[in-house]
Scaffold this active site. Sequence first.
Site, PDB file in Angstrom:
ATOM      1  N   HIS A   1      -7.587  -5.825   1.325  1.00 38.51           N
ATOM      2  CA  HIS A   1      -6.384  -5.009   1.237  1.00 38.51           C
ATOM      3  C   HIS A   1      -5.415  -5.451   2.330  1.00 38.51           C
ATOM      4  CE1 HIS A   1      -4.172  -1.288   0.526  1.00 38.51           C
ATOM      5  NE2 HIS A   1      -4.193  -1.040   1.821  1.00 38.51           N
TER       6      HIS A   1
ATOM      7  N   SER B   1       0.826  -1.198   0.000  1.00 38.47           N
ATOM      8  CA  SER B   1       0.000   0.000   0.000  1.00 38.47           C
ATOM      9  C   SER B   1       0.867   1.258   0.000  1.00 38.47           C
ATOM     10  CB  SER B   1      -0.970  -0.067   1.167  1.00 38.47           C
ATOM     11  OG  SER B   1      -2.067   0.736   0.889  1.00 38.47           O
TER      12      SER B   1
HETATM   13  C1  GTR Z   1      -5.302   4.252   2.502  1.00 40.72           C
HETATM   14  C2  GTR Z   1      -4.816   5.111   1.359  1.00 40.72           C
HETATM   15  C3  GTR Z   1      -4.155   4.259   0.338  1.00 40.72           C
HETATM   16  C4  GTR Z   1      -3.183   3.290   0.954  1.00 40.72           C
HETATM   17  C5  GTR Z   1      -3.657   2.700   2.255  1.00 40.72           C
HETATM   18  C6  GTR Z   1      -2.622   1.924   3.075  1.00 40.72           C
HETATM   19  O1  GTR Z   1      -5.967   4.960   3.450  1.00 40.72           O
HETATM   20  O2  GTR Z   1      -5.919   5.762   0.824  1.00 40.72           O
HETATM   21  O3  GTR Z   1      -3.551   5.060  -0.645  1.00 40.72           O
HETATM   22  O4  GTR Z   1      -1.948   3.867   1.096  1.00 40.72           O
HETATM   23  O5  GTR Z   1      -4.175   3.657   3.078  1.00 40.72           O
HETATM   24  O6  GTR Z   1      -1.457   2.318   3.161  1.00 40.72           O
HETATM   25  O7  GTR Z   1      -3.004   0.912   3.635  1.00 40.72           O
END
Ligand code: GTR
Length: 427
Positions: free
Chosen positions: A403, A261
């Site tokens: 995610h 991420s």
């Molecule tokens: C979220 C963000 C993403 C990603 C994520 C993470 O809030 O919108 O771009 O970076 O965090 O790092 O898990």
Amino acid sequence: MFALVLVGYHPINIQFQVIHHFIFYQSTHHHMKQLSLFIGVMLFSCLASAQNYDESKVGSYTLPKILESNNGSKINTVKDWESERRGEIISLFEEHVYGQMPKKFEQIDFKLKNENKRAMGGKAHLKEIEIKVTNNGESVLINLLLFIPLNLKKPAPAFVLINNRPHSNTSPTRETVSGFWPAEDVIAAGYAIAAFHVSDAAPDDKNTYQNGVLRLYPEQLKADNGMKAIGAWAWAASRVMDYFETDKDIDAKKVGIVGHSRGGKASLWAAAQDQRFAMCFTNNSGSTGAALSKRWFGETVAIINKSFPHWFNNNYKKFNDNEKELPVDQHMLIASIAPRPVYATNASEDLWADPTGTFLAMKEAEPVYALYQLKSRLPDNPPPLDTPFLKPPLGYHNRTGKHDLTPYDWKQFVSFANYYYQNPTKK
Ligand code: GTR
């Protein structure tokens, strides 16, 4: 309330005018004014930050030409690419997105703080190293955790994780074992595995991100193209590489940089900037990571800049809701890593990170690999779920689930690296 109901049916500028009109001219009572101001602001910020999850609304977009230099000349050879276009692309990303990457510092020291030559039940050698970098009368400490497989031919190839999750994910004692950093699996596969935490380089906070690497480079804070947190994390990854070049147990020519991420945005930037990284792994990195921004799907430039103003440089804010003016898109960042392999991932429940846009960015990088006579093995269209493409130079999978960075993802990283280096356990 009538005016607020209307809001949903108007284009955004009209919506704002309607809200404004309602708040300042229609409501007379003081509390009513406050309430309507609150509702209006909330509504406006929701609408202004709207993201698209509908593929049919992506529409057409034009990507900057990867094989054409800023002056319009065609890039036909590796020589043209390396002497001209690659540098231009890195400069464009520095100027408009990630900020400058300071290369100089006065001193770097490595201190072995702790070691265990029989860690993981005798399977690995644990080293905890403090990397101290000094510049401009200031120092920053980056704590590196490293496990090296025993009973294998040294030096070992390695993976380094830019850890943006709690420290407990990278426990040196292995009292807690996390799928985010499945060190035992990676050691068993014959690779060293390392990690450092982003907070050592730049706290992940808009008010305190300056309290790390940026203390060494205060001029960056004054520049609109100055480095911010993502740049600082990538900078720290390069200092880990400086250390690896001094450790005889590690094959510094076989180091893969891994990030999830926001960490995956930094792993791409680190590998683009520092050609000593042999491979790059960018997991669920989405907006301003491996996904195309101009598709306007999932997280947008405006949303990311609003939520995380401390990640990218000030200039990047000019592209809020204005992606079409961006002189780069993320396929160019991937391509700037060529000829070194890149592996990108997505997860089925993570539309925010735009799986299709990530796959397409990888595809759009293929012509640069082709200059090096490296044929991409990616399919023409986004592959079905849980179908990894594991042969370099470009690898990809879209995992079922959320995610996250999981043992499944790491398993594919190891396979991809095995193809590239030929399985180290078989040597
Ligand atoms: C979220 C963000 C993403 C990603 C994520 C993470 O809030 O919108 O771009 O970076 O965090 O790092 O898990």
